[in-house]
Design a protein around this motif. Structure first.
Motif, PDB file in Angstrom:
ATOM      1  N   THR A  42       0.820  -1.221   0.000  1.00  0.00           N
ATOM      2  CA  THR A  42       0.000   0.000   0.000  1.00  0.00           C
ATOM      3  C   THR A  42       0.852   1.269   0.000  1.00  0.00           C
ATOM      4  O   THR A  42       0.473   2.246  -0.651  1.00  0.00           O
ATOM      5  N   GLY A  54      -2.801   6.598   4.012  1.00  0.00           N
ATOM      6  CA  GLY A  54      -4.094   6.527   4.686  1.00  0.00           C
ATOM      7  C   GLY A  54      -5.268   6.856   3.791  1.00  0.00           C
ATOM      8  O   GLY A  54      -6.404   6.415   4.041  1.00  0.00           O
ATOM      9  N   TYR A  57      -7.547   4.050   2.355  1.00  0.00           N
ATOM     10  CA  TYR A  57      -8.608   3.439   3.157  1.00  0.00           C
ATOM     11  C   TYR A  57      -9.862   4.314   3.241  1.00  0.00           C
ATOM     12  O   TYR A  57     -10.867   3.894   3.801  1.00  0.00           O
ATOM     13  N   ARG A  58      -9.812   5.499   2.651  1.00  0.00           N
ATOM     14  CA  ARG A  58     -11.040   6.282   2.489  1.00  0.00           C
ATOM     15  C   ARG A  58     -11.856   5.761   1.312  1.00  0.00           C
ATOM     16  O   ARG A  58     -13.047   6.022   1.201  1.00  0.00           O
ATOM     17  N   GLN A  61     -11.500  -0.735   1.517  1.00  0.00           N
ATOM     18  CA  GLN A  61     -11.352  -1.304   2.856  1.00  0.00           C
ATOM     19  C   GLN A  61      -9.969  -1.916   3.068  1.00  0.00           C
ATOM     20  O   GLN A  61      -9.453  -1.924   4.189  1.00  0.00           O
ATOM     21  N   SER A  62      -9.381  -2.428   1.993  1.00  0.00           N
ATOM     22  CA  SER A  62      -8.106  -3.133   2.096  1.00  0.00           C
ATOM     23  C   SER A  62      -7.480  -3.242   0.713  1.00  0.00           C
ATOM     24  O   SER A  62      -8.112  -2.913  -0.303  1.00  0.00           O
ATOM     25  N   LYS A  63      -6.260  -3.730   0.671  1.00  0.00           N
ATOM     26  CA  LYS A  63      -5.597  -3.962  -0.618  1.00  0.00           C
ATOM     27  C   LYS A  63      -6.377  -4.997  -1.424  1.00  0.00           C
ATOM     28  O   LYS A  63      -6.518  -4.877  -2.642  1.00  0.00           O
ATOM     29  N   HIS A  65      -9.609  -5.587  -1.265  1.00  0.00           N
ATOM     30  CA  HIS A  65     -10.821  -4.929  -1.762  1.00  0.00           C
ATOM     31  C   HIS A  65     -10.496  -4.124  -3.021  1.00  0.00           C
ATOM     32  O   HIS A  65     -11.245  -4.153  -4.007  1.00  0.00           O
TER      33      HIS A  65
END
Length: 202
Positions: A42, A54, A57-58, A61-63, A65
């Protein structure tokens, strides 16, 4: 001070969530298909997109996702020629049109083809992504089944015949995607011809 549209000038750059998301997707797609899913972190994705880590993640939800959102978008693009294929065309014409549109996509945006037909993403696909690919595959099988019903496609399992056609077309797609100089456009055409010859009625 306010702008002519009535908004107040804050001195800060206006946020562009869609632009940020698009940059994230492009960066992740490039890294996933060049370095591999596991090797792409990430922080690397964020750096390539020009954002803070950061911020990812807005939007996701995750790598994983993020990978699945990209995968489903790529499948939707690949499915479009199947939906647009004219109903009055023969099976050979419909499959040729699909294969050529896929090859065009592979040559202009190779990562989209790689993410769908490469092996790296397979272990990380969620149920929605697997279902989206199944729908694509089922649509192909229906075209092959219609061809078999009209006598254009040889006798045999539609599932196997679709596998054979798809395997050869994916070979052409991967070579189009890598733009291998040793595999010129004439050779891609030969592979696509072989895909049809492998399943057509003799």
């Amino acid at each position: 001070m306010t702008h002519v549209d009535g908004t107040r000038r804050s001195g800060r750059t206006k946020r562009d969530p869609k632009g940020t998301r698009d940059r994230l997707v492009r960066a992740a797609l490039e890294l996933f298909t060049s370095k591999g899913y596991h090797a792409s972190t990430t922080p690397q994705i964020a750096a390539m997109a020009g954002i803070a880590e950061g911020t990812i993640y807005r939007h996701f939800q995750s790598k994983e996702h993020l990978l699945n959102e990209i995968y489903r978008a790529a499948v939707r693009l690949l499915a479009k020629p199947l939906q647009d294929a004219p109903g009055e065309a023969t099976c050979a014409e419909r499959l040729a049109r699909i294969a050529h549109e896929w090859c065009s996509l592979a040559s202009t945006t190779p990562a989209l083809v790689t993410i769908v037909f490469g092996d790296d993403a397979a272990l990380h696909l969620d149920s929605k992504s697997r279902e989206s690919y199944s729908e694509l595959r089922n649509a192909l099988e229906k075209i092959v089944a219609v061809g078999k019903g009209s006598g254009d496609v040889r006798a045999g399992s539609v599932d196997v015949l679709t596998d054979v056609w798809l395997a050869l077309v994916v070979l052409g797609l991967k070579r189009s995607a890598t733009q291998d100089d040793s595999f010129h456009s004439g050779a891609v055409e030969q592979v696509l011809d072989c895909a049809w010859w492998a399943i057509r009625e003799r």
